[in-house]
Design an enzyme around this catalytic site. Sequence first.
Site, PDB file in Angstrom:
ATOM      1  N   ASP A 441      -0.492  18.441  43.308  1.00  8.37           N
ATOM      2  CA  ASP A 441       0.749  19.039  42.804  1.00  8.37           C
ATOM      3  C   ASP A 441       1.924  18.839  43.758  1.00  8.37           C
ATOM      4  O   ASP A 441       3.078  18.793  43.313  1.00  8.37           O
ATOM      5  CB  ASP A 441       0.574  20.521  42.443  1.00  8.37           C
TER       6      ASP A 441
HETATM    7  C1  LAN Z   1      -2.945  25.951  50.274  1.00  4.45           C
HETATM    8  C2  LAN Z   1      -1.487  26.003  50.218  1.00  4.45           C
HETATM    9  C3  LAN Z   1      -0.863  25.197  49.149  1.00  4.45           C
HETATM   10  C4  LAN Z   1      -1.721  25.090  47.928  1.00  4.45           C
HETATM   11  C5  LAN Z   1      -0.949  24.615  46.676  1.00  4.45           C
HETATM   12  C6  LAN Z   1      -0.175  23.329  46.872  1.00  4.45           C
HETATM   13  C7  LAN Z   1       0.059  25.692  46.281  1.00  4.45           C
HETATM   14  C8  LAN Z   1      -1.954  24.485  45.560  1.00  4.45           C
HETATM   15  O1  LAN Z   1      -1.309  24.247  44.344  1.00  4.45           O
HETATM   16  C9  LAN Z   1      -3.056  23.526  45.913  1.00  4.45           C
HETATM   17  C10 LAN Z   1      -3.839  24.033  47.126  1.00  4.45           C
HETATM   18  C11 LAN Z   1      -2.967  24.289  48.350  1.00  4.45           C
HETATM   19  C12 LAN Z   1      -2.663  22.957  48.991  1.00  4.45           C
HETATM   20  C13 LAN Z   1      -3.673  25.144  49.403  1.00  4.45           C
HETATM   21  C14 LAN Z   1      -5.127  25.066  49.581  1.00  4.45           C
HETATM   22  C15 LAN Z   1      -5.778  26.090  50.515  1.00  4.45           C
HETATM   23  C16 LAN Z   1      -4.915  26.421  51.720  1.00  4.45           C
HETATM   24  C17 LAN Z   1      -4.694  25.157  52.518  1.00  4.45           C
HETATM   25  C18 LAN Z   1      -3.592  26.950  51.189  1.00  4.45           C
HETATM   26  C19 LAN Z   1      -3.688  28.192  50.349  1.00  4.45           C
HETATM   27  C20 LAN Z   1      -2.928  27.380  52.467  1.00  4.45           C
HETATM   28  C21 LAN Z   1      -4.060  27.956  53.334  1.00  4.45           C
HETATM   29  C22 LAN Z   1      -5.377  27.544  52.669  1.00  4.45           C
HETATM   30  C23 LAN Z   1      -6.468  27.222  53.694  1.00  4.45           C
HETATM   31  C24 LAN Z   1      -7.789  27.000  52.970  1.00  4.45           C
HETATM   32  C25 LAN Z   1      -6.545  28.343  54.719  1.00  4.45           C
HETATM   33  C26 LAN Z   1      -7.640  28.212  55.678  1.00  4.45           C
HETATM   34  C27 LAN Z   1      -8.790  28.974  55.233  1.00  4.45           C
HETATM   35  C28 LAN Z   1      -9.956  28.481  54.891  1.00  4.45           C
HETATM   36  C29 LAN Z   1     -10.787  29.242  53.932  1.00  4.45           C
HETATM   37  C30 LAN Z   1     -10.490  27.206  55.404  1.00  4.45           C
END
Ligand code: LAN
Length: 717
Positions: A441
């Site tokens: 996205d």
């Molecule tokens: C994110 C942030 C952005 C998010 C969007 C782009 C909004 C989404 O549409 C796709 C997935 C994504 C990229 C995403 C995946 C998981 C993340 C990276 C996070 C929510 C930010 C933090 C999270 C990450 C997994 C945090 C670390 C924790 C673990 C459980 C490893």
Amino acid sequence: MYNPISVPESSDAPFTDYSRWRLLSSENGRHTWHYLKSDKEVEEWPQNTVDKFWLGLPTDLPKLSPAKNAFEAAKNGYSFYKNLQAQDGHWPGEYGGPMFLLPGLVIGSYVSGMGFKDEERREMIRYLMNRAHPEDGGWGIHVEGHSTVFGTALNYTALRLLGVSADHPVCTKARGTLHKLGGACAIPAWGKFWLSILNCFLLLPTQLPFHPLRWWIHTRNVYIPMAYLYGVRFTAPENDLILALREELYPQNFYSINWPAQRNNICKADLYAPHSTIFDAVNVVLSSYEMCSLPPLRKVALEKVYNLIVMEDENTGYQTLGPVSKMFNLIARVYVEGRESEAFKLHADKRSDFMWIGAEGMMMCGTNGSQVWDLSFISQAVVETGLIELQENQEALVKALEWFEKAQILENPKHFEKAARQRTKGAWGFSTKEQGYTVSDCTGEGLKSVIYLQSLDFMPKLISDERLCWAVDTMLSLQNPNGGFASYELIRGPQWLEWLNPAEVFGDIMIEFCYPECTTSVITALAIFRKHVPGYRTKDIDTTIRHAIDYLHKAQKPEGGWLGSWGICFTYATMFATESLALVGENYSNSQSSKRACEFLIGKQREDGGWGESYKSCEQATWIEHKDSQVVQTCWAAMALMYAGYPHPEPLEKAVKLVMDRQLPDGSWAQEAIEGVFNKTCAIAYPNFKFSFPIWMLGKAHKYLQTLHEKAGNGKI
Ligand code: LAN
């Protein structure tokens, strides 16, 4: 290792001189905070509005003339928000929320022998003090959650490692809560792992890399270094502080604990995804194997795993995919290569990209920023609302386009197939080009923004059509057989892998899933691209869109909404889904799906004209009201109604009024409840949303309502 530090008893007292902090936006879109020690530096590098705003200091921006209509409110909002753009063209922002990341930063740094600056330590302590639960002094999995063992044991440990004494009132109170919850024995698996690393927990979980390359990328990238550290039985050497923590974290005598019995001991307050019987059985088998593992086999496996860690570091300029893998990779690299190595230096440099000082102190962010994501929403908002036609708004968006140009990933990763990576050529990631991960996205929103911006007469054309086609190729490579799009990669594993979810505190983490949000961003981008560059893979694009719409229809809940996975919750996903439906001409008057979505949302609108959902909606997959209506969610719901072509003006007018009433005299909006979520349970902050979505919604609603009233005047509705 870190000296004891004396800090005030209350976080109201200043911990550092806030007028000395500066945010540096440097090459590759990186942003890092710096504390200026000398008055000369302060003079040469004055604190600007961006620094002040994020530090929670008064910005002293002028009061604006009160808005008389929605467009003027959007204009005022943007007049304020423009001041928060960094020199290099992006809108930086805090990305806090989760409360299990800072302990990883602190424990990982501690055991790797990587120090912190004094001011960083003080500000991290202040953050933890500010974020302690006001009643019981513990911490939850995220800033708005109830106290859990995971949050409390880890953050308590972080405070102690940062140098706070065990009898500081914050520690005493938190320790009381931890003991009431049963103590650190009942901490979930990831906490057990961190405490084992620190040599404060004797049983390491037994997860081995079991088909890891099929797992969701975040899970896999966390378990790869975990497997390595477990394989080598990494633990920090004992010292006085560690011995003291062994006494403080457990209500019972540490040396009398039956460690194997703790494997399945998880406090109720922490538990979201209990172990399945299959998982427990696998664990028993694996732990028996651990007692008689074959050394040559173990050696080969460890080499393979270490190689994956090195490739990940090199592919991402040592940012790594996320904050958890960042610290685990660091420990593994230091274990093998030592503190004098190049790897240590590079990891130390990039560690600061995750450290952000906000109004409550210094935190560890969810990623190394949300640069592309935030920039794409505000860029589209300014273009779509017509705010771009005002000359005073144009320069900022030229800079935004320049930023997008630099942020597009132009090649596949250095270690590509060998590291099991998805293609990246032409993609945009969530944060920076250096981090280097395709997100479906983010590529979609990035591509849309660039096309919107480059269509403006005054804009330079910085990105060629060929480069746009690369982005399209990447997106087309990401469609799953059911038509939907997942986050970073194609779905690689079967759904039953979820039975092996070891984390207890998160749901749906073992494999990729399709998301209405990601699917929408991709197909709307493809549709806009198709108009802009006709003739490129036309048939593929048509089929992809059609197939994706089928997925969206199937994903709609019987009540009419879509469940969000990355924003809270139904309002978020329903905004995306209705945008997709509009793309293929489905609206309130001709589509049952669109109509049901509108009726669902209308049914949730409150008396005050707003919408408000709790983060608990995401945990429980059902609508749960927040105690207050929320500006950002009200904007999402109102945008959904507009995408769906909702024909009655009143609900929208009420939403507009609420958002206008909550606008402050300088054009900004105050921070309300947390906006985002991941893995079902963990809330995460998107503080820039309180600007981009109100600006976007108000500008859009102004035009939309005008058209509705014109039609009504002409007797057309
Ligand atoms: C994110 C942030 C952005 C998010 C969007 C782009 C909004 C989404 O549409 C796709 C997935 C994504 C990229 C995403 C995946 C998981 C993340 C990276 C996070 C929510 C930010 C933090 C999270 C990450 C997994 C945090 C670390 C924790 C673990 C459980 C490893």
